[in-house]
Structures are given as C-alpha cells and as structure tokens.
Design an enzyme around this catalytic site. Structure first.
Site, PDB file in Angstrom:
ATOM      1  CB  THR A  38     -34.426  64.213   0.280  1.00 61.66           C
ATOM      2  OG1 THR A  38     -34.798  63.989  -1.555  1.00 61.66           O
ATOM      3  CG2 THR A  38     -34.073  62.265  -0.087  1.00 61.66           C
ATOM      4  CG  ASP A  39     -38.900  68.192  -0.866  1.00 66.51           C
ATOM      5  OD1 ASP A  39     -39.126  67.413  -0.270  1.00 66.51           O
ATOM      6  OD2 ASP A  39     -39.532  68.817  -1.832  1.00 66.51           O
ATOM      7  CB  SER A  70     -60.729  76.171 -12.747  1.00 65.10           C
ATOM      8  OG  SER A  70     -61.045  75.042 -13.474  1.00 65.10           O
ATOM      9  N   GLY A 125     -54.262  64.704  -7.472  1.00 66.23           N
ATOM     10  CA  GLY A 125     -54.064  63.718  -6.910  1.00 66.23           C
ATOM     11  C   GLY A 125     -53.270  62.541  -7.501  1.00 66.23           C
ATOM     12  CB  ALA A 126     -52.340  61.684 -10.069  1.00 66.53           C
ATOM     13  N   GLY A 127     -49.915  62.728  -7.323  1.00 66.16           N
ATOM     14  CA  GLY A 127     -49.073  62.586  -7.331  1.00 66.16           C
ATOM     15  C   GLY A 127     -47.681  63.220  -7.917  1.00 66.16           C
ATOM     16  CB  SER A 129     -46.225  68.738  -9.153  1.00 67.60           C
ATOM     17  OG  SER A 129     -45.435  67.982  -7.989  1.00 67.60           O
ATOM     18  CB  SER A 131     -51.343  71.523  -5.926  1.00 65.65           C
ATOM     19  OG  SER A 131     -51.694  70.274  -5.620  1.00 65.65           O
ATOM     20  CG  ASP A 175     -43.394  68.514  -5.765  1.00 68.89           C
ATOM     21  OD1 ASP A 175     -42.879  68.037  -6.057  1.00 68.89           O
ATOM     22  OD2 ASP A 175     -44.170  68.421  -5.263  1.00 68.89           O
TER      23      ASP A 175
HETATM   24  C1  GLA Z   1     -44.748  65.917  -2.986  1.00 67.02           C
HETATM   25  C2  GLA Z   1     -43.850  67.058  -1.864  1.00 67.02           C
HETATM   26  C3  GLA Z   1     -42.402  67.670  -2.043  1.00 67.02           C
HETATM   27  C4  GLA Z   1     -42.011  66.278  -2.101  1.00 67.02           C
HETATM   28  C5  GLA Z   1     -42.003  65.014  -2.443  1.00 67.02           C
HETATM   29  C6  GLA Z   1     -42.039  63.476  -1.951  1.00 67.02           C
HETATM   30  O1  GLA Z   1     -44.482  66.213  -3.962  1.00 67.02           O
HETATM   31  O2  GLA Z   1     -44.997  68.238  -2.294  1.00 67.02           O
HETATM   32  O3  GLA Z   1     -41.782  68.307  -1.517  1.00 67.02           O
HETATM   33  O4  GLA Z   1     -42.024  66.043  -0.288  1.00 67.02           O
HETATM   34  O5  GLA Z   1     -43.905  64.833  -1.974  1.00 67.02           O
HETATM   35  O6  GLA Z   1     -40.526  63.234  -2.022  1.00 67.02           O
END
Ligand code: GLA
Length: 387
Positions: A38-39, A70, A125-127, A129, A131, A175
């Site tokens: 949605t963002d 790093s 890489g685990a969703g 955030s 990065s 994120d």
């Molecule tokens: C990633 C992106 C976010 C958002 C999500 C999905 O984490 O970095 O900006 O779009 O996917 O909600």
C-alpha cells in the site's frame, strides 16, 4: 541494542581506522503487521521495529573520502570519493551507505566524508528490512555528526531516494520510516501520503499473546522485476480510474471501480488488493484501539489471502506457514514484507508458541523445504544513538 554491541563495533572501528569513532548508532529492521504494497499507493501501513539492528560506528572526515566497512566482509574498508558517487555506479552492499551520502549531498547537505564500520543482526533477504536498517543508521549518524537537524521522516525520505535512485530498487517509504520512527511497545500507523503517524500501543505479552516471525529462508530481491511490475500495474490502475493513487479509491466505491476496469483482469486484482488492504489496516487500528486484540487474527488471514490470490506475491513456503500455523491453533497469520519469499508473521496465544512452531517445522520437513527460522518479535525502539 545493548552497550556490549556498541562496544564491539567501536573496538572494530579502532582496529580498522586507528582512532575512536565519534559515535555509535543503531537502526532496527521491521515486520509489517498489516498494509502490504500500500505504501507506493499513498496508502496505510502498520509496521513495528524488531530488536534486530544495524549498528554503525562513524567519524567525520574533511578530505572528501568515504571509507566503508562491514563486519560481514573479511577484506579491509572500501574507499570512495564522495564527489564521485553516482547512481548505478555501485552494485555491492556499499551502495546502501554510499547511496545515503549521495542523497544527502544531492539534497544540498555539505558532507566532506566519513569513516564507517557497520554490523547488523537483521537477517538479510528475509523481508525484514535489512537494507532500510543500513540506510537509516548511516543517515542518522551523518545527521548527528554534521548537525543537519533532519527529522526521522525526512531521513526516511532521503533513504528511500537513495534506494530508488542510487541502488535502483523501486521500493516505497514504509521500511525506512519504520526503522527511523518506530517506538518500543508500539506499532506505527503511518499514512504514506503525508507521512503522518500515530503510535498504537501493541503489547501482546501483557495480553497473553505472542507474535512469531517465521523466516522461510527463501531469498527475495526487490530490484528484480516482480515488485516493479506490481507497482507499475497499480499506477496503471490509478490512471485508468482517474485518481492520483489507488489510496483515493474509497472502499465503499470498490465495486464500481472494478466495473469501470472492465476486462483488465490483472489490474482489477491489483486494485482490489490495495483498496481492501487499506481498509484492513484501518480495521486493525480500530480493533487495537478498542482493546479487541485477538480479533485482528482473522484480518491478518484475509490479508494473506488477498496477497496470495489477488496480488499474487506469496509462494508455497509462505502459504505453508500460514496454513499450518492456523491448523495448529494460531489466531492469525500472513506473509509480511515484499513477498516472493522472506518471512511470515503468526499471532498465537502464549501457550501455543511451542506447538505452532513445531507444527511449522514438521510441515517444512515433510515438504522437503529448508528448516525455517522462527523467533518472537517484540515491538522495539526505532533508530537511535547507541554510544
Ligand atoms: C518492501 C518495500 C516496502 C513495501 C513492502 C510491501 O518491504 O521496501 O516499501 O512496499 O515491500 O508492503
């Protein structure tokens, strides 16, 4: 992040650069409770910060040199000239911190270099955030050291610009804002159109519940095509409906909007997800604010179905977590983050942590998938100075 971690990172900085760092900063990863994709549609999201952080020991330099190191890299620091930083020039991990330096300079802030040592406990890489945590920790350190006076949401915008333009990943603003602005014990209700925020108390432990994060260990990447395709599809949907962003389609008008899209089946599905997802975020906010926390479980499950069937960004491993957890008694479960792998969240009664975790692990073994990593997520603090 405890003092002990700040101390270790500071020690490594001294070994690498031969001097004390001017300071140590920490910025967390996040999970998103509800409000997915949605963002970049100007909509609503509701992330909270993890206890896992990226930590940076940093000092200023005045000779135009940026040195980056790093803890994950055996070799010595990478040395760059700040004046040479340019979008697309860097394909390595260094693009995140150097992209932030580039974005700050592009926004008119006079930065003359820095020595940076980074270490992170956010799984990559685990969703979750990892990065954004790297970007935000560097932005916050430079904000303090160069006395830029930028607020959390402003740092988040600059970090998003670094990732969109310098790194080349078309991500939204969730994120970076979560990492910069979350507060311990709260989820962040964020309107991504104007970045207005409300901290919603979210203390599951006090109510006898837990939120588990299950990392499927299926790696994802946002610079690859599917995320961008969804984003482009949503923009096309907004254009066809004559609105600035899909946020502007009220839930009550969804059926009419879908009718207007006629036989654009693909676009209809994307629009349906975004419009219903914004409504789910608002529903979760009002359930939490009225103390009806257990009732958010079914809303999370609806959200997963929408991401799986309409937005089509789930995968067999994520679906297996959700189905297995629910069958084992979880109150709710959904994939979290960008999709195509990464992590799911599972809301459980405290007494069910063990059986649900076991059921998911057994189901993964039976399906021949990698063993998932499960941990409990406690809503934690946003970015801060740590030493
Ligand atoms: C990633 C992106 C976010 C958002 C999500 C999905 O984490 O970095 O900006 O779009 O996917 O909600």
């Amino acid at each position: 992040m405890g003092e002990a971690v700040a101390e270790t990172v500071g020690e490594r900085f001294r070994e690498l650069y031969g001097a004390e760092p001017e300071g140590v900063w920490a910025a967390p990863g996040r999970v998103n409770l509800i409000g997915e994709h949605t963002d970049y549609n100007d909509g609503f999201v509701m992330p909270f910060a993890l206890p896992h952080t990226a930590v940076a020991a940093v000092s200023r330099r005045d000779d135009g040199i940026l040195r980056l190191h790093s803890a994950d890299i055996a070799a010595g620091p990478v040395e760059l000239r700040v004046a040479d930083l340019a979008p697309g020039s860097d394909k390595a991990w260094t693009a995140y911190p150097s992209g932030v330096v580039w974005a700050l300079r592009e926004a008119g802030h006079e930065l003359t270099g820095a020595d940076v040592h980074l270490a992170s406990t956010v799984p990559s890489g685990a969703g979750l955030s990892s990065s954004a945590a790297l970007e935000v920790v560097v932005a916050l350190a430079l904000n303090d050291l160069y006395s830029l006076g930028l607020r959390g949401w402003q740092l988040a915008r600059l970090c998003q610009r670094a990732e969109n333009v310098y790194v080349g990943a078309p991500v939204g603003i969730m994120d970076q804002t979560a990492s910069a602005c979350c507060e311990a014990g709260h989820a962040l209700f964020l309107d991504t159109r104007d970045l207005s925020q409300r901290q919603i108390p979210f203390d599951l432990a006090a109510e006898g519940m837990r939120l588990l994060v299950v990392d499927t260990r299926v790696k994802h990447s946002h610079s690859e095509g599917e995320y961008g395709k969804r984003r482009a599809g949503c923009e096309k949907g907004a254009a066809l409906l004559g609105v600035d962003a899909l946020r502007d389609v009220p839930y009550a008008d969804l059926d009419a909007a879908l009718e207007r899209l006629g036989d654009e089946e693909e676009i209809r599905r994307l629009v349906r997800h975004i419009v219903t997802e914004n409504e789910r975020v608002e529903r979760v906010v009002s359930l939490l604010e009225s103390g009806d926390t257990r009732a958010i479980g079914p809303v999370l499950v609806e959200g997963h179905a929408s991401l799986r069937d309409d937005f089509r960004i789930s995968c067999p491993e994520l679906d297996l977590v959700v189905d297995t957890a629910l069958a084992a008694g979880a109150l709710g479960a959904r994939m979290t983050g960008g999709g195509f792998g990464g992590s799911a969240i599972v809301l459980v009664e405290a007494a069910d942590v063990e059986p649900v975790t076991r059921a998911v692990r057994d189901a993964f073994a039976a399906a021949g998938f990698k063993t998932p990593r499960t941990f409990e997520a406690v809503p934690s603090a946003g970015a801060r100075r740590a030493g």
